[in-house]
Design an enzyme around this catalytic site. Structure first.
Site, PDB file in Angstrom:
ATOM      1  N   HIS A  90       0.887  -1.168   0.000  1.00 34.71           N
ATOM      2  CA  HIS A  90       0.000   0.000   0.000  1.00 34.71           C
ATOM      3  C   HIS A  90       0.924   1.216   0.000  1.00 34.71           C
ATOM      4  O   HIS A  90       2.017   1.167   0.584  1.00 34.71           O
ATOM      5  CB  HIS A  90      -0.828   0.104   1.284  1.00 34.71           C
ATOM      6  CG  HIS A  90      -1.727  -1.048   1.576  1.00 34.71           C
ATOM      7  ND1 HIS A  90      -1.312  -2.146   2.269  1.00 34.71           N
ATOM      8  CD2 HIS A  90      -3.042  -1.235   1.309  1.00 34.71           C
ATOM      9  CE1 HIS A  90      -2.339  -2.984   2.413  1.00 34.71           C
ATOM     10  NE2 HIS A  90      -3.399  -2.460   1.839  1.00 34.71           N
ATOM     11  N   ASP A 150       2.312   2.015   3.369  1.00 34.30           N
ATOM     12  CA  ASP A 150       3.252   1.052   3.972  1.00 34.30           C
ATOM     13  C   ASP A 150       4.685   1.507   3.742  1.00 34.30           C
ATOM     14  O   ASP A 150       5.599   1.130   4.464  1.00 34.30           O
ATOM     15  CB  ASP A 150       3.158  -0.329   3.304  1.00 34.30           C
ATOM     16  CG  ASP A 150       1.789  -0.948   3.376  1.00 34.30           C
ATOM     17  OD1 ASP A 150       1.021  -0.586   4.279  1.00 34.30           O
ATOM     18  OD2 ASP A 150       1.496  -1.808   2.523  1.00 34.30           O
ATOM     19  N   GLU A 180     -10.527  -7.359  -4.453  1.00 40.05           N
ATOM     20  CA  GLU A 180     -10.276  -8.390  -3.435  1.00 40.05           C
ATOM     21  C   GLU A 180     -11.533  -8.472  -2.559  1.00 40.05           C
ATOM     22  O   GLU A 180     -11.728  -7.637  -1.670  1.00 40.05           O
ATOM     23  CB  GLU A 180      -9.047  -7.993  -2.605  1.00 40.05           C
ATOM     24  CG  GLU A 180      -8.668  -9.058  -1.594  1.00 40.05           C
ATOM     25  CD  GLU A 180      -7.440  -8.662  -0.770  1.00 40.05           C
ATOM     26  OE1 GLU A 180      -6.510  -8.045  -1.314  1.00 40.05           O
ATOM     27  OE2 GLU A 180      -7.434  -8.971   0.430  1.00 40.05           O
ATOM     28  N   ASP A 218      -4.414 -13.953  -2.287  1.00 40.38           N
ATOM     29  CA  ASP A 218      -3.809 -13.555  -1.019  1.00 40.38           C
ATOM     30  C   ASP A 218      -3.745 -14.810  -0.159  1.00 40.38           C
ATOM     31  O   ASP A 218      -4.775 -15.324   0.326  1.00 40.38           O
ATOM     32  CB  ASP A 218      -4.608 -12.424  -0.346  1.00 40.38           C
ATOM     33  CG  ASP A 218      -4.043 -11.054  -0.717  1.00 40.38           C
ATOM     34  OD1 ASP A 218      -3.235 -10.988  -1.670  1.00 40.38           O
ATOM     35  OD2 ASP A 218      -4.387 -10.054  -0.056  1.00 40.38           O
ATOM     36  N   ASP A 247      -5.533 -13.630   9.415  1.00 32.98           N
ATOM     37  CA  ASP A 247      -4.362 -13.503   8.522  1.00 32.98           C
ATOM     38  C   ASP A 247      -3.193 -14.386   8.964  1.00 32.98           C
ATOM     39  O   ASP A 247      -2.066 -13.900   9.171  1.00 32.98           O
ATOM     40  CB  ASP A 247      -3.901 -12.038   8.448  1.00 32.98           C
ATOM     41  CG  ASP A 247      -4.809 -11.180   7.583  1.00 32.98           C
ATOM     42  OD1 ASP A 247      -5.639 -11.735   6.842  1.00 32.98           O
ATOM     43  OD2 ASP A 247      -4.688  -9.942   7.654  1.00 32.98           O
TER      44      ASP A 247
HETATM   45  C1  XUL Z   1      -7.442  -6.768   4.519  1.00 28.55           C
HETATM   46  C2  XUL Z   1      -6.646  -7.158   3.357  1.00 28.55           C
HETATM   47  C3  XUL Z   1      -5.810  -6.083   2.745  1.00 28.55           C
HETATM   48  C4  XUL Z   1      -5.691  -6.173   1.268  1.00 28.55           C
HETATM   49  C5  XUL Z   1      -4.958  -5.033   0.632  1.00 28.55           C
HETATM   50  O1  XUL Z   1      -8.259  -7.767   5.004  1.00 28.55           O
HETATM   51  O2  XUL Z   1      -6.641  -8.288   2.959  1.00 28.55           O
HETATM   52  O3  XUL Z   1      -4.559  -6.120   3.345  1.00 28.55           O
HETATM   53  O4  XUL Z   1      -5.060  -7.347   0.879  1.00 28.55           O
HETATM   54  O5  XUL Z   1      -5.511  -3.799   0.960  1.00 28.55           O
HETATM   55 CO    CO Z   2      -5.618  -9.290   1.470  1.00 26.45          CO
END
Ligand code: XUL
Ligand code: CO
Length: 438
Positions: free
Chosen positions: A101, A104, A232, A296, A309
């Site tokens: 991002h 970041d 996403e 992801d 995550d």
């Molecule tokens: C949040 C998420 C983010 C996106 C990018 O749940 O997954 O980190 O991947 O903005």
């Molecule tokens: Co993500």
């Protein structure tokens, strides 16, 4: 520049019997699987935000990990130290991509012109670091959810000025993605949604989101961005209702607004399960619509209702993921570890354990998925299960030449049809177990 992770050697493949904690057990980059080296099947990426920024803060407690990398946080020296740490980390692990991002990369200033100047400086430094390595950008994005101004979202905000600010961030993040040669550009609708319809004009919000995406596509193409835009999907968190609930919803939205030629899905495992789907389901929905772009790579905890995550550990899930990816002919994007260490795993060494676990779990998934495909019993079963649509009246249904009257007449002639063939779920699950553990 001195070494940051001094006690971590380059991580080598040592095989499943190795007890070396800092070695790959399954990820053997050059091993050829179905005609391609593992590293090409698995373009892994490091997520700048988790790996270099997040330090364990949660709703109830502050940082546990030290991510200063020897510099004072909030400074450009720290931003550069993160680049150094990130490149060392990727090089030691053999990871060839990163995702970021905008915020970041540098500390955000009050004035966007100053933030953008800092972004120019840091991306010059990243470009320098990229030279002589095979490390590339997988995708970029703009963080339009952390700053308080985005409390009501970016495209979905009720403030035209905040919408302009979002536009400015997207414009810059696209420029940076192009500068760094990124394969894709992500829209994760972090706060694109609502809490209550009592204060929300849903139709206007959705139209405004679509317009922002359209402007992003037009601008991106005008500056030479040839990669894919991604949505996403995520159903909730931080908002109660998020518009990009799941892949099917996001694909419908893209088609409604004529964005489907430029966008694909970036499917996150943890977001799939939050939507009440399996990871495999979301991948399949994307693939059959020609929109499986990137992944992801993480996992959630089914006992918890939020986005944990975690680094992937569940081999069954990565096997079914790789099964979908192989059948779809691979990804144009990659596998971004949108994953973080658990809060008590706070040392630098834990970072490497996280990636080793994730990369090994995906390597195992690839090997097992390839074995399922080569075995062929699952494919053969599914083909046979629908065989009645390959001939006679079934074929005419498939061809689109049958009429409702013709089918009704046939039903009247036959009396009650025989029951469909057995689904044999347990038999098929045994085949999967046999290949996973045999
Ligand atoms: C949040 C998420 C983010 C996106 C990018 O749940 O997954 O980190 O991947 O903005
Ligand atoms: Co993500």
């Amino acid at each position: 520049m001195s070494e940051i992770f001094k006690n971590i050697p380059p991580i080598q493949y040592k095989g499943a019997n190795s007890t070396d904690p800092l070695a790959f057990k399954y990820y053997d980059a050059e091993r050829v699987v179905l005609g391609k080296p593992m590293k090409e099947h698995l373009p892994f990426a490091m997520a700048w935000w988790h790996n270099l920024c997040a330090a364990g803060t949660d709703m109830f407690g502050r940082d546990t990990a030290d991510k200063s990398f020897g510099a004072e946080k909030g400074t450009m020296a720290h931003a550069k130290a993160k680049v150094d740490a990130g490149f060392e980390c990727m090089q030691k692990l053999g990871i060839r991509y990163f995702c970021f991002h905008d915020v970041d990369l540098v500390p955000e200033a009050d004035d966007i012109k100053e933030t953008n100047r800092r972004l120019d400086e840091i991306t010059d430094y990243i470009l320098e670091k990229m030279q002589g390595t095979d490390i590339r950008c997988l995708w970029g994005t703009a963080n339009m959810f952390s700053n308080p101004r985005f409390m009501n979202g970016a495209g979905s905000t009720n403030s035209a000025d905040v919408y302009c600010f979002a536009a400015a961030q997207i414009k810059k993040a696209l420029e940076l993605t192009v500068k760094l040669g990124g394969r894709g550009y992500v829209f994760w609708g972090g706060r694109e949604g609502y809490e209550t319809l009592l204060n929300t004009d849903m139709k206007r919000e959705q139209e405004n989101i679509a317009r922002l995406m359209r402007m992003a596509v037009d601008y991106g193409r005008s500056i030479g961005f040839t990669g894919d835009f991604y949505i996403e999907p995520k159903p909730k968190e931080p908002m109660k209702h998020q518009y990009d609930f799941d892949a099917a919803t996001a694909i419908g939205f893209l088609r409604q607004y004529g964005l489907d030629k430029d966008f694909k899905m970036n499917i996150e495992a943890n977001h799939a399960t939050l939507a009440g789907h399996t990871f495999q389901h979301e991948l399949r929905v994307s693939a059959i619509n020609g929109m499986l772009g990137s992944i992801d790579a993480n996992q959630g905890d089914l006992l918890l209702g939020w986005d944990t995550d975690e680094f992937p550990q569940n081999v069954y899930d990565t096997t079914m993921c790789m099964y979908e990816v192989l059948k779809a002919g691979g990804l144009t994007g990659g596998f971004n570890f949108d994953a973080k260490n658990r809060r008590p795993s706070y040392t630098a060494e834990d970072i490497f354990h996280g990636f080793i676990l994730g990369m090994d779990t995906f390597a195992l998934g690839l090997l097992k998925a390839a074995a399922l495909i080569e075995d062929g019993r699952l494919d053969a079963f599914v083909k046979e299960r629908y065989a009645s649509f390959d001939e006679g009246v079934g074929k005419r249904i498939s061809d689109g030449t049958a009429t409702l009257e013709e089918l009704a007449a046939r039903a009247e002639e036959m009396g009650a049809p025989a029951l469909p063939s057995s689904g044999r779920q347990e038999y098929l699950q045994s085949i999967v177990n046999g290949i996973l553990f045999g």
